[in-house]
Design an enzyme around this catalytic site. Structure first.
Site, PDB file in Angstrom:
ATOM      1  N   ASN A 202       0.868  -1.183   0.000  1.00 20.84           N
ATOM      2  CA  ASN A 202       0.000   0.000   0.000  1.00 20.84           C
ATOM      3  C   ASN A 202       0.906   1.235   0.000  1.00 20.84           C
ATOM      4  OD1 ASN A 202      -1.758   2.079   0.531  1.00 20.84           O
ATOM      5  ND2 ASN A 202      -2.370   1.353   2.563  1.00 20.84           N
ATOM      6  N   TRP A 203       0.967   1.895  -1.132  1.00 22.23           N
ATOM      7  CA  TRP A 203       1.882   3.043  -1.259  1.00 22.23           C
ATOM      8  C   TRP A 203       1.348   4.280  -0.542  1.00 22.23           C
ATOM      9  CZ3 TRP A 203       4.008   3.402  -7.008  1.00 22.23           C
ATOM     10  CH2 TRP A 203       4.731   2.231  -7.291  1.00 22.23           C
ATOM     11  N   LYS A 204       0.092   4.238  -0.110  1.00 17.21           N
ATOM     12  CA  LYS A 204      -0.537   5.413   0.523  1.00 17.21           C
ATOM     13  C   LYS A 204      -0.336   6.640  -0.387  1.00 17.21           C
ATOM     14  CE  LYS A 204      -0.083   3.136   4.921  1.00 17.21           C
ATOM     15  NZ  LYS A 204       0.074   3.211   6.371  1.00 17.21           N
TER      16      LYS A 204
ATOM     17  N   HIS B  54      -9.413   1.157   4.913  1.00 18.95           N
ATOM     18  CA  HIS B  54      -8.143   1.286   5.641  1.00 18.95           C
ATOM     19  C   HIS B  54      -8.375   2.186   6.863  1.00 18.95           C
ATOM     20  CE1 HIS B  54      -4.031   2.385   6.627  1.00 18.95           C
ATOM     21  NE2 HIS B  54      -3.652   1.327   5.940  1.00 18.95           N
TER      22      HIS B  54
ATOM     23  N   GLU C 167      -6.740   4.539   8.034  1.00 15.30           N
ATOM     24  CA  GLU C 167      -6.519   5.971   7.780  1.00 15.30           C
ATOM     25  C   GLU C 167      -7.743   6.595   7.116  1.00 15.30           C
ATOM     26  OE1 GLU C 167      -2.811   5.386   5.721  1.00 15.30           O
ATOM     27  OE2 GLU C 167      -1.883   4.818   7.622  1.00 15.30           O
TER      28      GLU C 167
ATOM     29  N   GLU D  88      -5.130  -5.085  10.482  1.00 14.46           N
ATOM     30  CA  GLU D  88      -4.100  -4.074  10.719  1.00 14.46           C
ATOM     31  C   GLU D  88      -4.381  -3.370  12.054  1.00 14.46           C
ATOM     32  OE1 GLU D  88      -2.142  -2.778   6.765  1.00 14.46           O
ATOM     33  OE2 GLU D  88      -3.863  -1.488   7.103  1.00 14.46           O
TER      34      GLU D  88
ATOM     35  N   GLY E 107       2.739   2.173  10.942  1.00 14.24           N
ATOM     36  CA  GLY E 107       3.685   3.289  10.831  1.00 14.24           C
ATOM     37  C   GLY E 107       4.406   3.609  12.133  1.00 14.24           C
TER      38      GLY E 107
ATOM     39  N   SER F 275       3.652  -2.306  10.294  1.00 13.75           N
ATOM     40  CA  SER F 275       5.102  -2.372  10.467  1.00 13.75           C
ATOM     41  C   SER F 275       5.709  -3.717  10.060  1.00 13.75           C
ATOM     42  CB  SER F 275       5.495  -2.027  11.914  1.00 13.75           C
ATOM     43  OG  SER F 275       5.098  -0.698  12.215  1.00 13.75           O
TER      44      SER F 275
ATOM     45  N   GLY G 148       3.083  -1.221   4.336  1.00 10.90           N
ATOM     46  CA  GLY G 148       3.105   0.226   4.094  1.00 10.90           C
ATOM     47  C   GLY G 148       4.532   0.678   3.829  1.00 10.90           C
ATOM     48  N   GLY G 149       5.158   1.258   4.844  1.00 11.13           N
ATOM     49  CA  GLY G 149       6.492   1.850   4.685  1.00 11.13           C
ATOM     50  C   GLY G 149       7.502   1.005   3.924  1.00 11.13           C
TER      51      GLY G 149
HETATM   52  P1  13P Z   1       3.214   0.304   7.790  1.00 13.17           P
HETATM   53  O1  13P Z   1       3.751  -0.974   7.177  1.00 13.17           O
HETATM   54  O2  13P Z   1       3.938   1.525   7.348  1.00 13.17           O
HETATM   55  O3  13P Z   1       3.083   0.169   9.272  1.00 13.17           O
HETATM   56  O4  13P Z   1       1.727   0.484   7.210  1.00 13.17           O
HETATM   57  C1  13P Z   1       0.830  -0.567   7.256  1.00 13.17           C
HETATM   58  C2  13P Z   1      -0.371  -0.205   6.487  1.00 13.17           C
HETATM   59  O5  13P Z   1      -1.133   0.666   6.881  1.00 13.17           O
HETATM   60  C3  13P Z   1      -0.626  -0.915   5.224  1.00 13.17           C
HETATM   61  O6  13P Z   1      -1.905  -0.677   4.750  1.00 13.17           O
END
Ligand code: 13P
Length: 254
Positions: A9-11, A95, A97, A167, A173, A213, A234-235
């Site tokens: 997920n590149w956000k 998600h 967020e 998640e 994050g 993470s 994510g990251g």
């Molecule tokens: P991180 O891997 O940066 O914690 O993010 C997870 C995420 O929200 C994937 O959708």
């Protein structure tokens, strides 16, 4: 048998030029991957760019959100049909967020999921508890409600096309991962809940991803758990090296 599915997920990261570079690099580093499904979820602006680069390989593409109508006066939204026209076949729905900043609720998650299924886009539904909820000991109640809300009116046949991503919000994050045991405990709970909502065959077929993470250093131990069938990253998916290391951890367990 369920296969591993690793999604990135590149956000809200990567311009089109950066997306092109990263996708080419991921493609280059995953040529030996045969058993693990890879999904790249870039911002909507890069869906077509990424799709065109991976169209000759097995990497799939997904959007990060969608609306539940095919078209209309909904400024700023995109439809399932628009997503599919770029070559993408998946969509992340609900998600944390989006729930936190953009007012997604269990009800809108359900509407989006039903519309995605109806239009042949494969949803990745995200669920997860906050730190306060975990500390209060109500993690499973929260997940129970999120699952019941998101999966309302969905048939067993449709359910097998869905991916559920667990998640925990406190792990996103933050560099704080759920331990493999904590994650497995929740995943087993989710699978049991799916069995009560649908049936055993369906619950055994559904892909359950862990997200929060996930890094090359913890991916193997998480993915080794019985009910963890993949990761929503994510990251660590913003660099080809770390994303491909996570994919290789899954492949080594296949
Ligand atoms: P991180 O891997 O940066 O914690 O993010 C997870 C995420 O929200 C994937 O959708």
């Amino acid at each position: 048998m369920r296969k591993f599915v690793i999604a990135g997920n590149w956000k809200m990261y990567k311009t089109n030029a950066e997306a092109e570079q990263l996708t080419e690099a991921i493609k280059g580093k995953t040529t030996s991957i045969e058993k693990t499904q890879i999904i790249i979820c870039p911002p909507a602006t890069a869906l077509e760019t990424v799709s065109s680069i991976v169209k000759d390989c097995e990497i799939a593409v997904g959007a990060q959100n969608m609306y539940w109508e095919s078209q209309g006066a909904f400024t700023g939204e995109i439809s399932s049909e628009m997503i599919k026209s770029t070559g993408a076949t998946y969509v992340i729905i609900g998600h944390s967020e989006r729930r936190q900043y953009f007012y997604d609720t269990d009800e809108t998650v359900n509407k989006k999921t039903l519309y995605a299924l109806q239009t042949n886009l494969n949803p990745i539904i995200c669920i997860g508890e906050s730190l306060e909820q975990r500390e209060e000991g109500i993690t499973k109640d929260i997940l129970n409600d999120q699952l019941e809300g998101a999966l309302k009116s969905i048939s067993a046949e449709q359910m097998i096309r869905l991916i559920i991503a667990y998640e925990p919000i406190w792990a996103i994050g933050t560099g704080k991962t759920a331990t493999p045991e904590q994650a497995q405990d929740v995943h087993a709970f989710i699978r049991t809940k799916l069995q009560s909502l649908f049936n055993a065959a369906t619950s055994n077929s559904v892909i359950l991803q862990y997200g929060g993470s996930v890094k090359p250093t913890n991916a193997y131990d998480l993915l080794k758990q019985n009910d963890i069938d993949g990761a929503l990253v994510g990251g660590a998916c913003l660099e080809a090296e770390s994303f491909s290391e996570i994919i290789k951890a899954a492949e080594s367990l296949s």
